[in-house]
Design an enzyme around this catalytic site. Sequence first.
Site, PDB file in Angstrom:
ATOM      1  CG  ASP A 175      10.117  72.546  26.431  1.00 17.68           C
ATOM      2  OD1 ASP A 175      10.513  72.473  25.260  1.00 17.68           O
ATOM      3  OD2 ASP A 175       9.395  73.470  26.853  1.00 17.68           O
ATOM      4  CG  ASN A 183      14.217  76.989  14.919  1.00 17.40           C
ATOM      5  OD1 ASN A 183      15.133  76.301  14.474  1.00 17.40           O
ATOM      6  ND2 ASN A 183      13.042  76.482  15.273  1.00 17.40           N
ATOM      7  CG  ASP A 192      14.331  70.990  11.150  1.00 16.89           C
ATOM      8  OD1 ASP A 192      13.683  71.357  12.155  1.00 16.89           O
ATOM      9  OD2 ASP A 192      13.887  71.050   9.992  1.00 16.89           O
ATOM     10  CD  GLU A 218      10.446  73.912  21.410  1.00 17.46           C
ATOM     11  OE1 GLU A 218      10.158  74.960  21.982  1.00 17.46           O
ATOM     12  OE2 GLU A 218      10.017  73.626  20.278  1.00 17.46           O
TER      13      GLU A 218
END
Length: 308
Positions: A175, A183, A192, A218
């Site tokens: 993770d 973001n 992305d 993610e």
Amino acid sequence: MTPLPRDNSATLAHLHGLDRAIAAHAAWLARFNRQLICRETPSGDDLALDSHTRCRFGVWFYAEVYAKPEAPMAEESSIAAIESAHRSMHDIARHLLARQAAGESVPGADYDAFTAVAARFRQLLRRLELDLMERLGAVDSLTGVWNRQAVNLRLAEEIERVQRTHLPCAVCYADLDDFGRCNEQHGQRLGDALLKAVASFFADHLRRYDTIFRIGGEEFLLCLPSTDIIQAGVLIDRLRISLADHPFALEGHTLRITASFGVVALEPIFFIDETLERVERAQLIAKAEGGNQVCVWRDEWEKKDAAD
């Protein structure tokens, strides 16, 4: 080469038919072994020269797949390999059952030949399943790695391999740490791009036979065949360090990212959902201890930094 079908409804029908045929084959295999071990009277179908066309798998295969080259469910070479392995398996099975029916002993080498061909046949069917799942969208469109839909099928394949070869396999849950902040600061487009770059980074730093899945925003799952829990801890810790040290140059920005990793052994005694729950729990332990760490799960559980 005939083009593969693009219609999802046809592919889904092929997959459902294949699933039923595989279940029928498993039932036939169990019955064959029972006949051989318990010295039961074999059926006439199993002793027939065309026994490969009489079992439930054969009935489906020759009617729905082999006889319809105009609408193939796989490349011709794959179908030919399945047909050859299936026919060989039944030829050897007929030979073994005939010896038993005649009161003769079954040579170990002959039975070993049968199990080898049966294993090869099952492997080919697994590959066909994976191909159909890929056409149904089992590949993540952003990163190009497998997505969550493929996890159960891939891990089931590995469990079967562990049982057959007695070689270990490990599973890792990764993770990305503080990915949401990326973001927020740089926007989803750059986020992305970072996800795609991380997936490529994993592919470049893992072995060619390891498998990568993107199972969440993610979150990634890594399947590490022929790797015990200690080796996996060392391997994943090297990956963790390399990831933390790697600058990602993306659209004029240089980004760095770390990840929290959980590692468990893929053990046939656990259902796949249980394995996924355990490996996610290990990752959460690594995350709770500050991130950028590896938690290796053993027996009850034990936090181990593989660098120690």
